[in-house]
Design a protein around this motif. Structure first.
Motif, PDB file in Angstrom:
ATOM      1  N   LEU A  91       0.810  -1.221   0.000  1.00 43.65           N
ATOM      2  CA  LEU A  91       0.000   0.000   0.000  1.00 43.65           C
ATOM      3  C   LEU A  91       0.839   1.265   0.000  1.00 43.65           C
ATOM      4  N   ASN A  92       2.023   1.185   0.603  1.00 44.75           N
ATOM      5  CA  ASN A  92       2.769   2.416   0.849  1.00 44.75           C
ATOM      6  C   ASN A  92       4.078   2.450   0.076  1.00 44.75           C
ATOM      7  N   SER A  93       5.063   1.650   0.529  1.00 45.75           N
ATOM      8  CA  SER A  93       6.398   1.789  -0.072  1.00 45.75           C
ATOM      9  C   SER A  93       7.284   0.664   0.459  1.00 45.75           C
ATOM     10  N   GLU A  94       8.429   0.481  -0.198  1.00 43.95           N
ATOM     11  CA  GLU A  94       9.447  -0.402   0.379  1.00 43.95           C
ATOM     12  C   GLU A  94       9.983   0.244   1.658  1.00 43.95           C
ATOM     13  N   PHE A  95      10.452  -0.598   2.565  1.00 39.45           N
ATOM     14  CA  PHE A  95      11.045  -0.095   3.809  1.00 39.45           C
ATOM     15  C   PHE A  95      12.504   0.288   3.558  1.00 39.45           C
ATOM     16  N   GLU A  96      12.956   1.313   4.272  1.00 42.46           N
ATOM     17  CA  GLU A  96      14.365   1.695   4.166  1.00 42.46           C
ATOM     18  C   GLU A  96      15.147   1.254   5.411  1.00 42.46           C
ATOM     19  N   SER A  97      14.626   1.601   6.597  1.00 48.60           N
ATOM     20  CA  SER A  97      15.307   1.204   7.839  1.00 48.60           C
ATOM     21  C   SER A  97      14.288   1.056   8.953  1.00 48.60           C
ATOM     22  N   VAL A  98      14.709   0.336   9.981  1.00 51.73           N
ATOM     23  CA  VAL A  98      13.778   0.021  11.080  1.00 51.73           C
ATOM     24  C   VAL A  98      14.496   0.102  12.426  1.00 51.73           C
ATOM     25  N   ALA A 100       6.424  -8.211  18.597  1.00 50.16           N
ATOM     26  CA  ALA A 100       7.444  -7.596  17.732  1.00 50.16           C
ATOM     27  C   ALA A 100       6.900  -6.260  17.280  1.00 50.16           C
ATOM     28  N   ASN A 101       7.568  -5.197  17.634  1.00 46.64           N
ATOM     29  CA  ASN A 101       7.104  -3.909  17.112  1.00 46.64           C
ATOM     30  C   ASN A 101       8.283  -3.047  16.710  1.00 46.64           C
ATOM     31  N   PHE A 102       8.060  -2.183  15.733  1.00 44.62           N
ATOM     32  CA  PHE A 102       9.175  -1.385  15.230  1.00 44.62           C
ATOM     33  C   PHE A 102       8.727  -0.084  14.575  1.00 44.62           C
ATOM     34  N   LEU A 103       9.644   0.870  14.655  1.00 43.78           N
ATOM     35  CA  LEU A 103       9.488   2.116  13.901  1.00 43.78           C
ATOM     36  C   LEU A 103      10.077   1.880  12.522  1.00 43.78           C
ATOM     37  N   ALA A 104       9.575   2.604  11.540  1.00 45.18           N
ATOM     38  CA  ALA A 104      10.080   2.391  10.182  1.00 45.18           C
ATOM     39  C   ALA A 104      10.228   3.711   9.437  1.00 45.18           C
ATOM     40  N   GLN A 128      18.558  -6.771  18.352  1.00 41.11           N
ATOM     41  CA  GLN A 128      19.841  -7.212  18.952  1.00 41.11           C
ATOM     42  C   GLN A 128      20.757  -6.026  19.220  1.00 41.11           C
ATOM     43  N   SER A 129      20.878  -5.141  18.234  1.00 39.48           N
ATOM     44  CA  SER A 129      21.863  -4.060  18.325  1.00 39.48           C
ATOM     45  C   SER A 129      21.362  -2.872  19.139  1.00 39.48           C
ATOM     46  N   GLY A 130      20.026  -2.752  19.250  1.00 43.87           N
ATOM     47  CA  GLY A 130      19.456  -1.585  19.931  1.00 43.87           C
ATOM     48  C   GLY A 130      19.551  -0.322  19.090  1.00 43.87           C
ATOM     49  N   ARG A 131      19.815  -0.481  17.808  1.00 43.37           N
ATOM     50  CA  ARG A 131      19.971   0.687  16.915  1.00 43.37           C
ATOM     51  C   ARG A 131      19.019   0.587  15.729  1.00 43.37           C
TER      52      ARG A 131
END
Ligand SMILES: NC(=O)c1ccc[n+]([C@@H]2O[C@H](COP(=O)([O-])OP(=O)(O)OC[C@H]3O[C@@H](n4cnc5c(N)ncnc54)[C@H](O)[C@@H]3O)[C@@H](O)[C@H]2O)c1
Length: 380
Positions: free
Chosen positions: A200-207, A239-243, A369-372
């Protein structure tokens, strides 16, 4: 009419959903190829024979490799736990069969990529069963986005929440074992949320993500007979994340199987410069649309009943307002798959989507894992 012979592996939840789709598809979506429910495969002869009778399959096999290698089979449909997708896809591709595979495509990004290469080399068609794209309201939302009705997208919010793990007595089934399932909420339902976001939106770049296991131990299903009665849960409950998306929008994606009161709450919201959209699977015939270009004194969300003949897929079913359900999404997916075979095209979504999706899941795991923040590193 030319027939296409199907071998289905797995006869439980998805096996039943896919069987229903093969059985129904030509009653509602006419086409030039007739799917023939040739053989269903499971390990237990008695159980698979009962399933074949109930679901409408002609024959049974108890060894999936035999089913895949049969000369009379054109399509292999894989409806088994994640750890089996790779060997089954590789064998099907090697035998020159078209493949329908359940999601997530694989348990790791490397496996997903290997599977894509195998079907590419074999020159067979491949489809990944992210069936929620096939909901009329979701396909219509995509159309509105493509028409520019919500303008430049600023925010994407996706969540897929369920509650079946809330009970600490729920047993340690294959979905809670990393060796079999690959991951927990992330791959199981988060993969659907990622697919909708990509579609619906776009490919992901980073999370930037976090994975949490709240209930760390559960009883084995066969506890009374087992020396060790409880085992470790080796996957995430949540599992949750910012994107950040490639189109510049910002997003948040959540998935959890411990959300009381949420049974199958697969939702998205999109906020753009010209309008907004909101959808929730539990009211799957409806799409909320807000038109920000209307005069301020008459603006507001409107609920569109996505049941008109002009809407995607739904004209094949009933008159307007005669709603459809969960099982129809699989019928639509199989209709699209057969239509792609007829036209010698690749169906959507396919293993390219599977690899791109897996790359997002992989980045979320690395970030947890990395916290980044982590870049999505997709090999294609
Ligand atoms: N698209 C969706 O909405 C959706 C929903 C649920 C599950 N899934 C996916 O579907 C797949 C199957 O999940 P499910 O819920 O149907 O699981 P399930 O546990 O209900 O069924 C798994 C099936 O696989 C069979 N199986 C296991 N090992 C086998 C082997 N070695 N040989 C032959 N058959 C074998 C089992 O007998 C069973 O019939 C998973 O990849 C899952 O992520 C997708």
């Amino acid at each position: 009419m030319p027939t296409v012979n199907i071998a289905l592996i797995g006869y439980k939840f998805m096996g039943r959903a896919h069987s229903n789709a093969y059985r129904q598809v030509r009653h509602f979506f006419p086409g030039k190829l007739e799917p023939r429910m040739k053989v269903i495969c499971g390990r237990d002869r008695e159980a698979v024979t009962a399933a074949a009778r109930k679901l409408g399959w002609e024959e049974v096999e108890t060894d999936w490799r035999r089913a895949v290698e049969r000369k009379d089979i054109d399509v292999v449909d894989i409806s088994t736990p994640g750890n089996l997708h790779r060997p089954m896809v590789l064998a099907a591709a090697h035998a020159g069969k078209h493949v329908v595979c359940e999601k997530p495509l694989a348990n790791t990004l490397a496996d997903a990529y290997e599977m894509l290469r195998a079907v590419e080399r074999a020159g067979v068609k491949h489809m990944l069963m992210h069936n929620y794209r096939k909901i009329p309201a979701v396909a219509f939302a995509r159309k509105l986005v493509q028409e520019g009705r919500i303008g430049t997208v600023y925010h994407y919010r996706g969540a897929y929440l369920q509650s079946w793990l809330l009970d600490p007595k729920f047993p340690l089934l294959w979905r809670l074992d990393r060796k079999l399932a690959g991951s927990g909420a992330l791959g199981d339902i988060g993969s659907h949320a990622c697919d909708l976001a990509r579609c619906l939106n776009s490919e992901f770049e980073s999370v930037a993500g976090q994975l949490t296991t709240f209930i760390k131990e559960r009883a084995y299903p066969e506890a009374p007979r087992q020396a060790k009665r409880r085992g470790r849960v080796t996957v995430d409950d949540d599992a949750n994340f910012l994107a950040r998306f490639r189109n510049g929008s910002a997003g948040v994606i959540e998935s959890s199987r411990l959300c009381g009161g949420r049974l199958n709450y697969n939702m998205f919201e999109m906020y753009g410069s010209r309008g907004s959209l909101a959808f929730n699977l539990e009211r799957m015939n409806e799409l909320q649309f807000f038109d920000a270009t209307e005069a301020a004194d008459r603006r507001g969300y409107r609920t569109i009943s996505v049941t008109q003949a002009a809407h995607p897929y739904v004209g094949a079913w009933w008159p307007p307002g005669h709603i459809i359900g969960y099982e129809h999404t699989f019928v639509h997916a199989i209709a699209d798959f057969l239509s792609a075979l007829e036209r010698d095209r690749l169906p959507e979504p396919n293993f390219y989507d599977g690899v791109r999706n897996q790359a997002v899941l992989d980045a979320v795991e690395r970030s947890a894992q990395s916290g980044r923040w982590e870049k999505v590193k997709c090999p294609i």
